[in-house]
Structures are given as structure tokens and as C-alpha cells.
Write a protein that holds these residues in place. Structure first.
Motif, PDB file in Angstrom:
ATOM      1  N   ASP A  74       8.081  43.644  22.756  1.00 53.95           N
ATOM      2  CA  ASP A  74       8.796  44.583  23.622  1.00 53.95           C
ATOM      3  C   ASP A  74       7.808  45.504  24.358  1.00 53.95           C
ATOM      4  O   ASP A  74       6.798  45.936  23.800  1.00 53.95           O
ATOM      5  N   PHE A  75       8.096  45.706  25.633  1.00 54.38           N
ATOM      6  CA  PHE A  75       7.259  46.590  26.429  1.00 54.38           C
ATOM      7  C   PHE A  75       8.150  47.267  27.467  1.00 54.38           C
ATOM      8  O   PHE A  75       9.260  46.806  27.754  1.00 54.38           O
ATOM      9  N   VAL A 118      10.404  36.003  30.136  1.00 55.05           N
ATOM     10  CA  VAL A 118       9.844  37.255  30.640  1.00 55.05           C
ATOM     11  C   VAL A 118       8.391  37.314  30.189  1.00 55.05           C
ATOM     12  O   VAL A 118       8.086  37.089  29.009  1.00 55.05           O
ATOM     13  N   GLN A 119       7.491  37.595  31.130  1.00 48.72           N
ATOM     14  CA  GLN A 119       6.065  37.667  30.819  1.00 48.72           C
ATOM     15  C   GLN A 119       5.485  38.957  31.392  1.00 48.72           C
ATOM     16  O   GLN A 119       5.967  39.469  32.421  1.00 48.72           O
ATOM     17  N   ASN A 120       4.458  39.465  30.739  1.00 48.84           N
ATOM     18  CA  ASN A 120       3.781  40.672  31.204  1.00 48.84           C
ATOM     19  C   ASN A 120       2.280  40.401  31.190  1.00 48.84           C
ATOM     20  O   ASN A 120       1.666  40.312  30.126  1.00 48.84           O
ATOM     21  N   ARG A 121       1.678  40.219  32.380  1.00 49.79           N
ATOM     22  CA  ARG A 121       0.255  39.896  32.484  1.00 49.79           C
ATOM     23  C   ARG A 121      -0.370  40.704  33.602  1.00 49.79           C
ATOM     24  O   ARG A 121       0.197  40.790  34.702  1.00 49.79           O
ATOM     25  N   TYR A 122      -1.556  41.249  33.291  1.00 48.74           N
ATOM     26  CA  TYR A 122      -2.354  41.939  34.304  1.00 48.74           C
ATOM     27  C   TYR A 122      -1.553  43.010  35.033  1.00 48.74           C
ATOM     28  O   TYR A 122      -1.681  43.206  36.253  1.00 48.74           O
ATOM     29  N   GLY A 123      -0.656  43.726  34.307  1.00 48.79           N
ATOM     30  CA  GLY A 123       0.098  44.816  34.904  1.00 48.79           C
ATOM     31  C   GLY A 123       1.284  44.357  35.737  1.00 48.79           C
ATOM     32  O   GLY A 123       1.909  45.178  36.410  1.00 48.79           O
ATOM     33  N   LYS A 124       1.613  43.048  35.718  1.00 53.67           N
ATOM     34  CA  LYS A 124       2.742  42.527  36.493  1.00 53.67           C
ATOM     35  C   LYS A 124       3.760  41.930  35.534  1.00 53.67           C
ATOM     36  O   LYS A 124       3.398  41.281  34.541  1.00 53.67           O
ATOM     37  N   THR A 125       5.034  42.163  35.852  1.00 58.29           N
ATOM     38  CA  THR A 125       6.124  41.628  35.033  1.00 58.29           C
ATOM     39  C   THR A 125       6.795  40.493  35.794  1.00 58.29           C
ATOM     40  O   THR A 125       7.176  40.659  36.965  1.00 58.29           O
ATOM     41  N   THR A 126       6.930  39.344  35.109  1.00 56.92           N
ATOM     42  CA  THR A 126       7.535  38.163  35.720  1.00 56.92           C
ATOM     43  C   THR A 126       8.810  37.827  34.971  1.00 56.92           C
ATOM     44  O   THR A 126       8.798  37.648  33.746  1.00 56.92           O
ATOM     45  N   PHE A 127       9.929  37.748  35.721  1.00 51.46           N
ATOM     46  CA  PHE A 127      11.223  37.371  35.150  1.00 51.46           C
ATOM     47  C   PHE A 127      11.612  36.026  35.755  1.00 51.46           C
ATOM     48  O   PHE A 127      11.692  35.886  36.982  1.00 51.46           O
TER      49      PHE A 127
END
Length: 672
Positions: free
Chosen positions: A562-563, A597-606
Motif C-alpha cells: 500500500d502506498f 497497479v504499479q508504482n515506479r520511479y515516482g509514477k503510478t500506473t493503473f
């Protein structure tokens, strides 16, 4: 406007003309050099082979003929003739091994090219009758009888000849003979057949392998040996080279001879050629024709035929005043003071070679180097013309064709020739003349385009609104008339529910239009909320759980730990709900919906992927457009504004929306 016919560019035309000029000059120069080299090669060929018949006579007869009678060797003189005929087939290798002149004088030709020299020879008696010729296939050898072989004798001095048919050679025999290395491949031969005292008619010919013999000899160590002794002591195997069992009649006596001093005459036919206007299949045809004619004396023989040089020669063995002479110069004539010369025999030889091909081989490196230098010269001149003339002209032409003004001109004309500089000055003046006109035209065209675009947008929006509002208004009107005229009083409540539903639908559409209009106009202010996108996603799918269960859908989630993110939570919820609603709506009964849902390099991808038929290329391009719906097979109602609103929300967040077909369905994604 009349279409311009295709023409060569100036640079291409200059390059072609320059190439033709340089290559033409190079070709003429190489022809002259090659002709000189060919002349030198011809002189060397004539020097080496011009009297090859005398070389054969001196080697085979001058110092040896008649010696066999003193030593009581059988067929000794015949063996010398057989050797002369065999050697006449190998003019190139014999000359290279035995004549220092073949090594050249340090000029063009250091070693003769064996692949381009063919030869043959024949021996005739004084009346012009053929005694032996090189175009017959035969073995000639010094033989040992079976008794001599068993006694392990080394030499007998007796010679014989065995003619053979090439077609009867075994594969091993053909390979051994054709490479002209018989004496290096075989250490001893065994002949089985009948013998008339001179000619041996073979039923079979066998050989001892040279390498096997050398291995046996090496294992023997130091000391004296004879070939029969080594063969018998070590039981070396005989390899069959030739088989012709039907050649000897049954009544003839079969004998076996052995030999460790032997050679083979195997004529390699030359290419066909013409000589004095007549065509000949090979050198044997020419020598066979010239031989009888030369009985009367030598005549002019050597002759060029195209690129080839034919060098026939003759050497006579005759007696005069008790002395024996070997000479190429002889003429039968009357008037000798003491006695007329008696011709015993004469040797006729012919050599076929190509001085021009030799010159080509000698000058091969010269051709390559000079050609490369010529090509380099063409490239350098072409580069200079291109840099100083054609490139400036091409740049100006391109600028004029593409309407590049003076401000876009960046070509340096400092190295251009005068024509390019003059053309540049004219072009710049022309640019100054039309610049102001273009500015005014651009201003007017821009104003016109803005007006056209605004009108087109207004018409499109009006058309879309009319189309979208027509259906609910028609339903409301129809059911309202039914209520007014008291049609189906028992369904009054149902009619009222339909009217209210359509009113709500119309109201929702108007609200969405207002929302989209505010989003596109940038009048929506986003709040900065810190929230968990994972919790938000689960909450939205909890609301849709009953709809998903009704269609028996399989939902899967792939979430990291969770973030929290910072964005407008309500607007992001609106986007996720739109994506989720569409996925559930267009997934068939029993299908699946996967959420990642992914969180990489300060970007959130849905990303949400659902099982469904794939979208067409047109749908993938227009799915984010206002009022756009896919084909009827995917239609599920709705206003056609949800995805457009979702894209506008993500755009306001500085993110990006995308859609693509997967192996089993369609995936929608946003990144913020």
C-alpha cells in the motif's frame, strides 16, 4: 501545370561522364600495358618452347640412344622414345624442373603458369611413319620377372610398354594417374597379362602405395634394402589400378611383371583451336597432321591465333659422313658432295599457350591498383564538384521548392564557385520581396482557419447534442402522450418510472457535458489529496461487485504494498470507476477482469484488462473522442462521454491515457 519529365541530376550526369572518361583512359592505358606484357610473354614462350622438340631429343636420345645394345638391355631405345613422347605432354613441368630459362629474368614473368600451357609430342621414322605418340595412354617401365622379383633383384634394364584403356581404370587408378604424380603415389607396379617382347597387354595393373612403403622402410631402420624385399617382408597390400579381363585371348600365355622404375603417358587434351585456317580438336590432331609433312624438312611453324600462341617444333636425327646429328634444321635436297644424309627419325612437338592470359595474370595487381586509383580520382573530383557547384545549387533549389525563406537559409557559400554565389544573392533578394506578402497572407489565413474551426466545432457539438438528446426526449414524449390520453391506465406507474429514468439520463448527460466543457476549458481546479489508490480501487470494485457476480465474472488484482499518491481523489475515483464500469459492461458472461497497479520511479500506473473482442484500429484511435462509441457488437449504451472525461482528468494531472488490444481482450491504462 505540365508535369516535368524525369531527367538525370547534374551530379549523376557529371559522375557518369567523368567515370566514362577516366575508365576509358584507364582501359586504353591497360590495353597498351597488357599488349607490351603479352609481347614479352610471347618472347619468353618462344625462347623456352620454340625448339622444344630439340630439348626432348637432347634429353632422351642424344646421350642415350644405342647404349642399350652395348648393355644388352631389351627395348632400351624404344624406352627412350616412349619417354620422349611422355615428356612431350608435360612441357611446362619439365621445363620448370630442368631448364633455368623458365625462371625468368626478373621481369614480368617469374614462373610460368602451368594451367595455361598444353603440349604433346610424337616420334616419326625417316619416311614420316608414326613410331610413338604422346596422345596414346600407356605405362612404360623397366620390368622384373616373377623369378627376378622372388630373388629380390633391384634392376634388370629391360623395358616394356603397356597400353591401356582409360575407361578400364579403377577409381584409385584414375585419381593416381590424373594428378600426374604416379611416381609419388606408387612405389611398385605389378602387371598381369601377355607379352610379345615389346608390348605388354595388361589384364590387371596393381600398385604398392608409396606412403605405406615409406612407413615400412622407416620401421626397418638402417641398412640396405630392395623394393621386392621390403614389399614381401612386410606383406604390403597391392591396390588394383586397372582391370580388363577380356583383353587377353584364352590361348595366350599369362605372365606377371613387376616394376619399381616406371612412368605413365597420360595425355591431357588441350582446348580446341585453329591453325592456318583449319580447326583442330586438340594438339594431337595438329601434330598428327604436321608429322608426315615434316619428313621433307622444317618449315615456319609458330603462329598466333587470336589470344593464343601455337609453337610447333621439330628435331631430326640423321647421319652424315659417319656422324649422327640432332638438329631442327634439315632439308632434303640433291647435290651433297659425298653422300646424302640418312634420317633415322625425327621428333615433332607442339605447345599451346596464351601470352595474353599470362599478361593478364602478371598485371592483375597492376589492374587492381590502377583501377582503385582511377576510382579514387573520380570520387575526389566528384566530391569537389559536389561541394563547390552541385550542393549549392541543390540547396537553393530545395529552399525554393520547400519555400524556405531567407531566415531559414543556413548554407555557407564561401567555397562555392561563382555561379552558386550569384544564384544565392538572387535567391535572397527574392526572399526579401515575398517575405512581407507571406506574412500578410499568413495572418489572413490564420484568422480564416480559426473561424472555420470554431464553426466546425459548433456544428459538430450541435449535431452530437441533437443526436444524443433525441432518443430520451422521444421516449419521454411518447410515454407522456400515453399518460395524457389515459392509454394503459394499469401501466401508469411503469410509464412514470420510464419518464423519470429518461429525465435522469438526460440530466446526467447534460451534467457530463458541462463537466467535460469545464475540464477542456481548464476551469476545473484540482484538489491536492493524499490517499491510497489501492483502497480507492477496492472500494469502487466493491460497489460493482453485484454487477460482476451477476455476469459470473472472474476478478483478479495485482497490487504492490500500500502506498499513497497526491492527486484529486474524487476525480481519480471518477476515472477508475469509468474504466471499471466499461470493463465489466463489455466482458462476456464468465469472462475475466484483471486490475494491476504499479508504482515506479515516482509514477503510478493503473491498468485494467478485460476479456472481450478486440477493438478495431479506428476504435483504438477514436475511443477517447467525445460521443464516440465502438461498433454495435461492443455497444452497451451510455453517453459516449465517460472516456473523454477520464482522459481530460488525467491530462489535467499531467498524466497519459492509453489503450491497446491484448491476446484475449482490451487493456485501458493511465499513468500519473
Amino acid at each position: 501545370m505540365k508535369r516535368m519529365k524525369w531527367k538525370l541530376s547534374s551530379l549523376t550526369a557529371i559522375t557518369l561522364l567523368l567515370t566514362l572518361a577516366v575508365l576509358g583512359t584507364w582501359g586504353i592505358a591497360m590495353y597498351c600495358v597488357t599488349s607490351v606484357a603479352a609481347e614479352y610473354a610471347a618472347e619468353r614462350y618462344l625462347a623456352n618452347y620454340g625448339d622444344f622438340a630439340s630439348t626432348l631429343a637432347n634429353r632422351s636420345f642424344a646421350h642415350w640412344l644405342g647404349k642399350g645394345f652395348d648393355l644388352e638391355y631389351a627395348n632400351y631405345d624404344r624406352n627412350r622414345m616412349w619417354e620422349a613422347a611422355d615428356t612431350g605432354n608435360r612441357a611446362d613441368s619439365f621445363l620448370l624442373l630442368n631448364c633455368t630459362s623458365a625462371e625468368g629474368d626478373g621481369g614480368f614473368l617469374e614462373r610460368l603458369d602451368r594451367d595455361k600451357v598444353y603440349s604433346t609430342a610424337a616420334v616419326y621414322d625417316g619416311e614420316g611413319n608414326l613410331l610413338v605418340c604422346g596422345w596414346e595412354d600407356f605405362f612404360y617401365f623397366e620390368y622384373l620377372t616373377e623369378e627376378q622379383w622372388a630373388n629380390r633383384e633391384e634392376r634388370s634394364g629391360n623395358s616394356a610398354r603397356a597400353r591401356f584403356d582409360r575407361e578400364k581404370l579403377t577409381e584409385a587408378g584414375r585419381e593416381m594417374i590424373q594428378d600426374s604424380n604416379l611416381t609419388f603415389d606408387a612405389q611398385a607396379l605389378r602387371f598381369t597379362g601377355c607379352f610379345d617382347g615389346v608390348e605388354f597387354t595388361p589384364k590387371a595393373i596393381e600398385s604398392i602405395d608409396w606412403d605405406e612403403f615409406q612407413d615400412a622402410l622407416f620401421s626397418k631402420g638402417s641398412g640396405t634394402y630392395t623394393v621386392p624385399g621390403v614389399v614381401e617382408d612386410y606383406g604390403l597390400a597391392w591396390t588394383t589400378l586397372y582391370e580388363n579381363p577380356d583383353v587377353v585371348p584364352a590361348e595366350e600365355e599369362i605372365v606377371t611383371f613387376y616394376s619399381d622404375w616406371f612412368d605413365v603417358c597420360y595425355f591431357p587434351p588441350s582446348p580446341s583451336f585453329s591453325y592456318h585456317g583449319n580447326s583442330y580438336a586438340d594438339l594431337s590432331a595438329l601434330v598428327g597432321e604436321l608429322g608426315p609433312e615434316l619428313a621433307a624438312g622444317q618449315k615456319s611453324l609458330a603462329r598466333y591465333e587470336g589470344l593464343n600462341l601455337l609453337i610447333p617444333s621439330v628435331n631430326y636425327c640423321f647421319s652424315l659422313d659417319g656422324e649422327t646429328y640432332y638438329t631442327p634444321y634439315f632439308t632434303r635436297q640433291e647435290g651433297y658432295e659425298d653422300e646424302a644424309p640418312q634420317v633415322h627419325f625425327y621428333v615433332v612437338s607442339a605447345v599451346y599457350c596464351s601470352p595474353w592470359r599470362t599478361a593478364f595474370g602478371e598485371l592483375r595487381d597492376v589492374y587492381v591498383v590502377t583501377f582503385l586509383l582511377s576510382a579514387l580520382f573520380v570520387l575526389l573530383v566528384r566530391a569537389s564538384i559536389k561541394r563547390r557547384l552541385t550542393d549549392p545549387l541543390q540547396q537553393i533549389s530545395t529552399a525554393m521548392t520547400n519555400n524556405i525563406g531567407a531566415n531559414g537559409w543556413r548554407w555557407d557559400m564561401s567555397q562555392a564557385w561563382r555561379e552558386g554565389q550569384v544564384l544565392q544573392e538572387g535567391f535572397l533578394q527574392h526572399c526579401d520581396t515575398i517575405r512581407m506578402q507571406k506574412n500578410e497572407i499568413t495572418r489572413l489565413n490564420t484568422a480564416l482557419e480559426y473561424a472555420k474551426q470554431a464553426e466546425e466545432n459548433r456544428r459538430q457539438m450541435t449535431s452530437n447534442l441533437a443526436h444524443e438528446l433525441k432518443t430520451p426526449l422521444a421516449v419521454i414524449h411518447s410515454y407522456a402522450e400515453g399518460l395524457k390520453e389515459h392509454v394503459a391506465e394499469d401501466k401508469r406507474e411503469k410509464y412514470m418510472d420510464v419518464i423519470l429514468s429518461e429525465v435522469e439520463r438526460t440530466d446526467s448527460m447534460v451534467l457530463e457535458l458541462l463537466d467535460l466543457s469545464r475540464l477542456e476549458a481548464g476551469k476545473v481546479k484540482l484538489s491536492r489529496d493524499d490517499f491510497s489508490i489501492l483502497a480507492l480501487t477496492k472500494a469502487i470494485f466493491d460497489k460493482l461487485e453485484r454487477t460482476a457476480q451477476a455476469k459470473q465474472l472472474h476478478l483478479s488484482f495485482s497490487f504492490p504494498e500500500d502506498f499513497t499518491i497526491t492527486a484529486d481523489e474524487n476525480r481519480i475515483a471518477q476515472v477508475i470507476e469509468n474504466f471499471a464500469t466499461n470493463a465489466i459492461k463489455y466482458t462476456p458472461v464468465g469472462g475475466y477482469v484483471a486490475v494491476t497497479v504499479q508504482n515506479r520511479y515516482g509514477k503510478t500506473t493503473f491498468t485494467i484488462e478485460n476479456e472481450s473482442p478486440p477493438l478495431s484500429e479506428e476504435a483504438l484511435r477514436q475511443v477517447w473522442d467525445t460521443f464516440y462509441r465502438a461498433d454495435e457488437s461492443r455497444s452497451g449504451g451510455g453517453t459516449g462521454l465517460g472516456l473523454a472525461i477520464a482522459k481530460s482528468i488525467i491530462d489535467l494531472h499531467g498524466g497519459k491515457c492509453s489503450v491497446w488490444n491484448t491476446a484475449t481482450g482490451v487493456a485501458f491504462q493511465f499513468v500519473i
